[in-house]
Design a protein around this motif. Structure first.
Motif, PDB file in Angstrom:
ATOM      1  N   TYR A   1      23.570 -60.300 -27.122  1.00  0.00           N
ATOM      2  CA  TYR A   1      23.433 -60.513 -25.677  1.00  0.00           C
ATOM      3  C   TYR A   1      22.402 -59.529 -25.142  1.00  0.00           C
ATOM      4  CZ  TYR A   1      28.035 -62.644 -26.525  1.00  0.00           C
ATOM      5  OH  TYR A   1      29.072 -63.382 -27.025  1.00  0.00           O
ATOM      6  N   TRP A   2      21.619 -60.014 -24.180  1.00  0.00           N
ATOM      7  CA  TRP A   2      20.568 -59.192 -23.580  1.00  0.00           C
ATOM      8  C   TRP A   2      20.781 -59.092 -22.076  1.00  0.00           C
ATOM      9  CZ3 TRP A   2      16.625 -56.754 -26.226  1.00  0.00           C
ATOM     10  CH2 TRP A   2      16.419 -57.143 -27.554  1.00  0.00           C
ATOM     11  N   GLY A   3      20.384 -57.971 -21.529  1.00  0.00           N
ATOM     12  CA  GLY A   3      20.324 -57.825 -20.094  1.00  0.00           C
ATOM     13  C   GLY A   3      19.006 -58.359 -19.568  1.00  0.00           C
ATOM     14  N   GLN A   4      18.849 -58.275 -18.246  1.00  0.00           N
ATOM     15  CA  GLN A   4      17.651 -58.840 -17.610  1.00  0.00           C
ATOM     16  C   GLN A   4      16.487 -57.844 -17.579  1.00  0.00           C
ATOM     17  OE1 GLN A   4      20.079 -57.441 -15.944  1.00  0.00           O
ATOM     18  NE2 GLN A   4      18.990 -56.118 -14.503  1.00  0.00           N
TER      19      GLN A   4
ATOM     20  N   GLN B   1      27.873 -60.588 -19.345  1.00  0.00           N
ATOM     21  CA  GLN B   1      26.831 -60.016 -18.489  1.00  0.00           C
ATOM     22  C   GLN B   1      26.490 -58.612 -18.945  1.00  0.00           C
ATOM     23  OE1 GLN B   1      27.958 -60.215 -14.256  1.00  0.00           O
ATOM     24  NE2 GLN B   1      25.997 -61.245 -13.960  1.00  0.00           N
TER      25      GLN B   1
ATOM     26  N   VAL C   1      24.081 -55.697 -17.192  1.00  0.00           N
ATOM     27  CA  VAL C   1      23.305 -55.413 -15.997  1.00  0.00           C
ATOM     28  C   VAL C   1      22.753 -53.993 -16.076  1.00  0.00           C
ATOM     29  CG1 VAL C   1      23.298 -55.296 -13.497  1.00  0.00           C
ATOM     30  CG2 VAL C   1      24.726 -56.999 -14.657  1.00  0.00           C
TER      31      VAL C   1
ATOM     32  N   THR D   1      15.117 -53.573 -16.746  1.00  0.00           N
ATOM     33  CA  THR D   1      14.816 -52.726 -15.596  1.00  0.00           C
ATOM     34  C   THR D   1      13.474 -52.055 -15.832  1.00  0.00           C
ATOM     35  OG1 THR D   1      15.677 -50.977 -14.140  1.00  0.00           O
ATOM     36  CG2 THR D   1      16.083 -50.714 -16.498  1.00  0.00           C
TER      37      THR D   1
ATOM     38  N   CYS E   1      23.703 -49.462 -18.312  1.00  0.00           N
ATOM     39  CA  CYS E   1      23.886 -50.879 -18.613  1.00  0.00           C
ATOM     40  C   CYS E   1      25.383 -51.160 -18.557  1.00  0.00           C
ATOM     41  CB  CYS E   1      23.324 -51.216 -19.977  1.00  0.00           C
ATOM     42  SG  CYS E   1      23.676 -52.903 -20.536  1.00  0.00           S
TER      43      CYS E   1
ATOM     44  N   TYR F   1      15.392 -52.950 -21.769  1.00  0.00           N
ATOM     45  CA  TYR F   1      16.451 -53.944 -21.904  1.00  0.00           C
ATOM     46  C   TYR F   1      17.631 -53.359 -22.670  1.00  0.00           C
ATOM     47  CZ  TYR F   1      12.768 -57.325 -20.805  1.00  0.00           C
ATOM     48  OH  TYR F   1      11.754 -58.020 -20.215  1.00  0.00           O
TER      49      TYR F   1
END
Length: 115
Positions: free
Chosen positions: A104-107, A2, A4, A109, A21, A94
């Motif tokens: 891996y990527w975050g969602q 994850q 975030v 903001t 993050c 991101y």
């Protein structure tokens, strides 16, 4: 795994924001961490990156001298301090973690710079 992101929002031109993050599920300290952004109708672009040991950084020309990337491996967190914000900095930001072929990527903001 994850990632975030947090800290986005609406800010006036010339203002500042600090993005965070928080990472989990992988060995954060070994990964290259970076921030990307994507504005409406534009491709995603690299904003800043920082190596695993935290000593080396790189920045897009458009943000040099205004943005600072940093990381705290004890907290599994990477930061982006954004100062002197401009309307053209408006985008979804991101967080990305990279280690060889693993990514891996975050969602994301949202950051909006407007008066």
């Amino acid at each position: 795994v994850q990632l975030v992101e947090s800290g986005g929002g609406l800010v006036q031109p010339g203002g500042s924001l600090r993005l965070s993050c928080a990472a989990s599920g992988f060995t954060f300290s070994t990964y290259f961490m970076s921030w990307y952004r994507q504005a409406p109708g534009k491709e995603r672009e690299l904003v800043a990156g920082i190596i695993s040991a935290g000593g080396g950084t790189n920045y897009a020309d458009s943000v040099k001298g205004r943005f600072t990337i940093s990381r705290d491996n004890a907290k599994n967190t990477v930061y982006l301090q954004m100062n002197s914000l401009k309307p053209e900095d408006t985008a979804v930001y991101y967080c990305k973690a990279s280690w060889f072929r693993l990514q891996y990527w975050g969602q994301g903001t949202q950051v909006t710079v407007s008066s």
